[in-house]
Enzyme design. Sequence first.
Site, PDB file in Angstrom:
ATOM      1  N   GLU A  25     -16.518   2.638  -3.899  1.00 65.80           N
ATOM      2  CA  GLU A  25     -15.115   2.476  -4.858  1.00 65.80           C
ATOM      3  C   GLU A  25     -15.128   0.584  -4.672  1.00 65.80           C
ATOM      4  OE1 GLU A  25     -11.399   1.992  -2.797  1.00 65.80           O
ATOM      5  OE2 GLU A  25     -11.920   3.450  -1.025  1.00 65.80           O
ATOM      6  N   LYS A  86      -5.710  -3.405  -7.713  1.00 62.53           N
ATOM      7  CA  LYS A  86      -5.678  -2.447  -7.386  1.00 62.53           C
ATOM      8  C   LYS A  86      -5.136  -1.700  -8.827  1.00 62.53           C
ATOM      9  CE  LYS A  86      -3.931   0.428  -4.058  1.00 62.53           C
ATOM     10  NZ  LYS A  86      -3.050   0.486  -2.938  1.00 62.53           N
ATOM     11  N   VAL A 106      -9.452   4.980  -4.811  1.00 59.86           N
ATOM     12  CA  VAL A 106      -9.919   6.443  -4.588  1.00 59.86           C
ATOM     13  C   VAL A 106      -9.687   6.851  -6.208  1.00 59.86           C
ATOM     14  CG1 VAL A 106     -10.270   9.012  -3.455  1.00 59.86           C
ATOM     15  CG2 VAL A 106     -10.161   6.454  -2.256  1.00 59.86           C
ATOM     16  N   ASP A 138       6.622   8.367  -2.275  1.00 56.32           N
ATOM     17  CA  ASP A 138       5.540   7.655  -2.212  1.00 56.32           C
ATOM     18  C   ASP A 138       3.950   8.540  -1.561  1.00 56.32           C
ATOM     19  OD1 ASP A 138       3.190   6.104  -1.455  1.00 56.32           O
ATOM     20  OD2 ASP A 138       4.566   4.464  -0.773  1.00 56.32           O
ATOM     21  N   SER A 140       0.249   9.243  -2.874  1.00 59.21           N
ATOM     22  CA  SER A 140      -1.461   8.797  -3.512  1.00 59.21           C
ATOM     23  C   SER A 140      -1.524   9.350  -4.006  1.00 59.21           C
ATOM     24  CB  SER A 140      -2.348   8.123  -2.792  1.00 59.21           C
ATOM     25  OG  SER A 140      -2.708   7.269  -3.025  1.00 59.21           O
ATOM     26  N   ALA A 141      -2.081   8.906  -5.370  1.00 60.86           N
ATOM     27  CA  ALA A 141      -2.145   9.645  -6.673  1.00 60.86           C
ATOM     28  C   ALA A 141      -3.645   9.400  -6.483  1.00 60.86           C
ATOM     29  CB  ALA A 141      -2.278   7.583  -8.108  1.00 60.86           C
ATOM     30  N   ASP A 142      -4.475   9.165  -5.187  1.00 59.06           N
ATOM     31  CA  ASP A 142      -5.689  10.175  -4.813  1.00 59.06           C
ATOM     32  C   ASP A 142      -5.465  11.504  -4.564  1.00 59.06           C
ATOM     33  OD1 ASP A 142      -6.280   7.202  -4.595  1.00 59.06           O
ATOM     34  OD2 ASP A 142      -6.788   7.276  -2.489  1.00 59.06           O
ATOM     35  N   LYS A 159      -5.412   7.436   7.418  1.00 55.01           N
ATOM     36  CA  LYS A 159      -5.407   7.079   8.596  1.00 55.01           C
ATOM     37  C   LYS A 159      -3.681   6.855   8.981  1.00 55.01           C
ATOM     38  CE  LYS A 159      -6.908   1.624   8.236  1.00 55.01           C
ATOM     39  NZ  LYS A 159      -6.819   1.400   6.698  1.00 55.01           N
TER      40      LYS A 159
HETATM   41  N1  PSU Z   1      -7.133   3.624   3.229  1.00 55.18           N
HETATM   42  C1  PSU Z   1      -8.374   2.749   3.831  1.00 55.18           C
HETATM   43  N2  PSU Z   1      -8.536   1.681   3.001  1.00 55.18           N
HETATM   44  C2  PSU Z   1      -8.730   1.373   1.893  1.00 55.18           C
HETATM   45  C3  PSU Z   1      -7.657   2.239   0.522  1.00 55.18           C
HETATM   46  C4  PSU Z   1      -6.895   3.466   1.811  1.00 55.18           C
HETATM   47  O1  PSU Z   1      -7.760   3.128   5.012  1.00 55.18           O
HETATM   48  O2  PSU Z   1      -9.109   0.476   0.925  1.00 55.18           O
HETATM   49  C5  PSU Z   1      -7.260   1.906  -0.242  1.00 55.18           C
HETATM   50  C6  PSU Z   1      -8.371   3.316  -1.058  1.00 55.18           C
HETATM   51  O3  PSU Z   1      -8.646   2.544  -2.102  1.00 55.18           O
HETATM   52  C7  PSU Z   1      -7.597   4.155  -1.156  1.00 55.18           C
HETATM   53  C8  PSU Z   1      -6.080   3.012  -2.232  1.00 55.18           C
HETATM   54  O4  PSU Z   1      -7.568   4.762  -3.111  1.00 55.18           O
HETATM   55  O5  PSU Z   1      -6.007   2.420  -0.813  1.00 55.18           O
HETATM   56  C9  PSU Z   1      -4.587   4.192  -1.920  1.00 55.18           C
HETATM   57  O6  PSU Z   1      -3.764   2.835  -1.898  1.00 55.18           O
HETATM   58  P1  PSU Z   1      -1.880   4.130  -2.380  1.00 55.18           P
HETATM   59  O7  PSU Z   1      -1.324   4.315  -0.864  1.00 55.18           O
HETATM   60  O8  PSU Z   1      -1.773   2.513  -2.669  1.00 55.18           O
HETATM   61  O9  PSU Z   1      -2.243   5.249  -3.199  1.00 55.18           O
HETATM   62 MN    MN Z   2       1.979   4.611  -2.673  1.00 58.51          MN
END
Ligand code: PSU
Ligand code: MN
Length: 302
Positions: A25, A86, A106, A138, A140-142, A159
């Site tokens: 990524e 992003k 991701v 909240d 993540s879309a992951d 994390k």
């Molecule tokens: N967690 C990490 N480092 C990162 C990310 C997550 O420890 O760089 C990044 C990844 O690209 C992950 C994204 O897909 O943050 C998730 O963001 P959000 O929580 O806004 O979906």
């Molecule tokens: Mn989010």
Amino acid sequence: MNELIQLSPEVAAAREQGRPVVALESTIIAHGMPWPQNLDTARQVEDVIRREGAVPATIAVIDGRIRVGLDDAELQRLAQAPDAMKLSRRDLPYAVATGRLGATTVAATMICAQLAGIEVFVTGGIGGVHRGGAESFDISADLQELARTPVAVVCAGAKSILDLGLTLEYLETHGVPVLSIGQDNFAAFFTPDSGLKADFRMDGAQEQARFIRAKWALGLVGGVVISNPVPAAEAMPREEIDAITARALAEAQAQGIAGKAITPFLLGRIKALTGGRSLATNIALVKNNAIAGARLARALQG
Ligand code: PSU
Ligand code: MN
């Protein structure tokens, strides 16, 4: 291949010849780590994958085109672009339609990997359910992407800025299996052990490959999480990272940080509050994941 997506010559040749390819990524480069360690890490991770006998394919959107496999000048451009978007699933068509420069999360990297026919993807940590997620929604879309897109994602868990228990519950609900390497428990990014059990321990690439093949042969849609704990020698002390995480979360709340800005904000604050030591751990765990990912890609190809 579709005109919206372009494979580098190296990746295209590897795909044609059935050689193992590992997707990487780019949000970790543009938004997850500071310059110049971001560029240095991106290069090192690609080298590790090559050394392990696979072809690295870093994914990003450059001038509106999905690119799978970047050259060094392109890696450098992303690493030095504070204005790179992003991109998660919802953002990808915007960046393509408007000709933007964007780093893929991701979720978006999984989408692009699938379009390119790549089955294995290596990252640092996946997104998850944020603390307080039951109220804030909240998530993540992951996680939804893992439920729908058939790519195996090698990570060091997630994390502890997230609610890891809720993250695992969400994955279970959506039928996303979590395999763990070297231990029974799910990894917690900076520290090896989250205290929460992963679904199945599978240390070797061959058994992981058999699991993944079985999932897809059964017609079960979606991906697989492979949790690979940070090596103990490079982990952070748990009490320290817990205290710093709590502080970063309190700051985010006090400053009203919301939406897609939350994760980059927390990553940046944790790095600053650990005096950069978290960055060394972050780099070490991504490289460790690159080894596992390359071995898995080879096993899937064999
Ligand atoms: N967690 C990490 N480092 C990162 C990310 C997550 O420890 O760089 C990044 C990844 O690209 C992950 C994204 O897909 O943050 C998730 O963001 P959000 O929580 O806004 O979906
Ligand atoms: Mn989010």
